[in-house]
Design a protein around this motif. Sequence first.
Motif, PDB file in Angstrom:
ATOM      1  N   ASP A  32      -0.298   0.644   3.454  1.00 30.42           N
ATOM      2  CA  ASP A  32       0.439  -0.125   2.441  1.00 30.42           C
ATOM      3  C   ASP A  32       0.973   0.750   1.307  1.00 30.42           C
ATOM      4  OD1 ASP A  32       1.435  -2.576   1.319  1.00 30.42           O
ATOM      5  OD2 ASP A  32      -0.166  -2.405  -0.165  1.00 30.42           O
ATOM      6  N   VAL A  33       0.396   1.935   1.112  1.00 25.85           N
ATOM      7  CA  VAL A  33       0.963   2.829   0.092  1.00 25.85           C
ATOM      8  C   VAL A  33       2.352   3.313   0.557  1.00 25.85           C
ATOM      9  CG1 VAL A  33       0.653   5.030  -1.141  1.00 25.85           C
ATOM     10  CG2 VAL A  33      -1.274   3.460  -0.893  1.00 25.85           C
ATOM     11  N   GLY A  35       4.145   1.242   2.168  1.00 25.32           N
ATOM     12  CA  GLY A  35       4.860  -0.035   2.326  1.00 25.32           C
ATOM     13  C   GLY A  35       4.933  -0.479   3.770  1.00 25.32           C
ATOM     14  N   GLU A  36       3.939  -0.059   4.578  1.00 25.61           N
ATOM     15  CA  GLU A  36       4.025  -0.288   6.032  1.00 25.61           C
ATOM     16  C   GLU A  36       3.007  -1.287   6.577  1.00 25.61           C
ATOM     17  OE1 GLU A  36       3.690   3.592   7.747  1.00 25.61           O
ATOM     18  OE2 GLU A  36       5.661   4.222   7.026  1.00 25.61           O
ATOM     19  N   ASP A  37       2.414  -2.081   5.704  1.00 25.20           N
ATOM     20  CA  ASP A  37       1.441  -3.049   6.217  1.00 25.20           C
ATOM     21  C   ASP A  37       2.111  -4.421   6.340  1.00 25.20           C
ATOM     22  OD1 ASP A  37      -0.657  -5.111   6.271  1.00 25.20           O
ATOM     23  OD2 ASP A  37      -1.977  -3.354   6.216  1.00 25.20           O
ATOM     24  N   PRO A  38       2.378  -4.873   7.568  1.00 30.46           N
ATOM     25  CA  PRO A  38       3.132  -6.125   7.732  1.00 30.46           C
ATOM     26  C   PRO A  38       2.375  -7.350   7.223  1.00 30.46           C
ATOM     27  CG  PRO A  38       2.406  -5.270   9.878  1.00 30.46           C
ATOM     28  CD  PRO A  38       2.026  -4.246   8.852  1.00 30.46           C
ATOM     29  N   THR A  39       1.047  -7.314   7.304  1.00 29.86           N
ATOM     30  CA  THR A  39       0.276  -8.486   6.859  1.00 29.86           C
ATOM     31  C   THR A  39       0.312  -8.596   5.328  1.00 29.86           C
ATOM     32  OG1 THR A  39      -1.121  -8.152   8.794  1.00 29.86           O
ATOM     33  CG2 THR A  39      -1.922  -9.678   7.125  1.00 29.86           C
ATOM     34  N   VAL A  40       0.193  -7.456   4.657  1.00 25.12           N
ATOM     35  CA  VAL A  40       0.303  -7.466   3.193  1.00 25.12           C
ATOM     36  C   VAL A  40       1.690  -7.965   2.791  1.00 25.12           C
ATOM     37  CG1 VAL A  40       0.405  -6.009   1.119  1.00 25.12           C
ATOM     38  CG2 VAL A  40      -1.405  -5.643   2.815  1.00 25.12           C
ATOM     39  N   GLN A 237      -4.884   0.300   4.754  1.00 31.68           N
ATOM     40  CA  GLN A 237      -4.707  -0.790   5.747  1.00 31.68           C
ATOM     41  C   GLN A 237      -5.233  -2.104   5.141  1.00 31.68           C
ATOM     42  OE1 GLN A 237      -5.781   2.352   6.741  1.00 31.68           O
ATOM     43  NE2 GLN A 237      -3.691   2.758   7.365  1.00 31.68           N
ATOM     44  N   ALA A 238      -4.624  -2.492   4.023  1.00 37.98           N
ATOM     45  CA  ALA A 238      -5.104  -3.656   3.271  1.00 37.98           C
ATOM     46  C   ALA A 238      -4.801  -4.971   3.981  1.00 37.98           C
ATOM     47  CB  ALA A 238      -4.492  -3.653   1.877  1.00 37.98           C
TER      48      ALA A 238
END
Length: 348
Positions: A32-33, A35-40, A237-238
């Motif tokens: 997510d840093v 910007g790649e975590d789809p769930t977040v 991986q939030a």
Amino acid sequence: MTTPASDFRSDTVTKPTAKMRRAMAEAEVGDDVYGEDPTVRRLEERTAEVLGHEAALFVPTGSMGNQLSLRVHARSGTEVILEGKSHIFHYEMAGMAALSGLLPRPIDAPRGRMTAEQVAAWIRPEAVYYLPRTSVLALENTHNFAGGAVMPRPVIDPLLALAKEKGLATHLDGARLWNAAAALGVPEASLAAGFDSVMTCFSKGLRAPVGSAVAGSKAFIAEARRVRKLFGGGMRQAGVIAAAALVALEDERARLPEDHARAKKLAEGLAGIRGLRIDPADVETNILMIFLEGDWGDSAGVVAKLQSRGVLAGAAGPSSFRMVTHADVGDPDVERALRAFEGIRAGR
Ligand code: TLP
């Protein structure tokens, strides 16, 4: 096997549901840093939509969401107006001073509802150059330590109008905005409208294990993302925790009126016990503030006696304590709490 305690300390003690645990196990994740975590991303988009703002940002805690919002809105050395029993003032470890060089200006208000007249009296005149500048007005809805009091639009609107006229940024600590909306029977967006930033929590009555969000304009969120990293809140991986927050957001809001009804029932029972001061009419959501009178002794003593009877509550002051209803306390827990108070009262 011993019976588990009836835990009324906070709605933060709720455990994630089986559906949340499944969603966590199966969550699609990324860094997510980057910007790649789809769930977040899905959680942020859905939160922005529900709150009626342009964008949102997932943050680990409500405290971080409040503090980074203030940091984005205000320059060091300026003053933030907020209610005297608010969470930001009392329970965030002087965060605004320590992290952002801000001076809080607390104003005490019955049921946590400041008026525009009260606030106007504390907005510093620009002409007097040696006074701190007032930069932000922060509100809290529901107001935790005013016993979950709801702030409806007729209370909010004059405050926001004044802030706009005087050029102040506005922030809403909406940790329990879900409860306010449920109590009023209105969409959350109608209570979040007009604020420059809104913080809300998934980890309280909505039962997610971790997580809060801030919402606002795209420009605000872009800055908030930078400050989140500065404050050490850039998560990888939030999606694993965002997945549970998404379930919370979609599934748990409709259940909140049950918590409110149970809080009312508890308040009605407690009001009938000599020396406990609580007005059931003041219990609008899921929080009860109870004041001790007469020979009850101090709140720490009462909390300890309750604990020995399997009922957990939290001291709020020397002669007051707080009880909170949530998904993990049911009618039998309310009965048990009332029996415990009656037993203590009767010296049994
Ligand atoms: N509240 C907690 C304690 O910190 C008191 C609770 O048990 O109620 N705003 C409001 C109105 C809150 O009630 C809380 C937490 C926060 C912000 C902070 O959220 P977290 O605990 O996620 O940092």
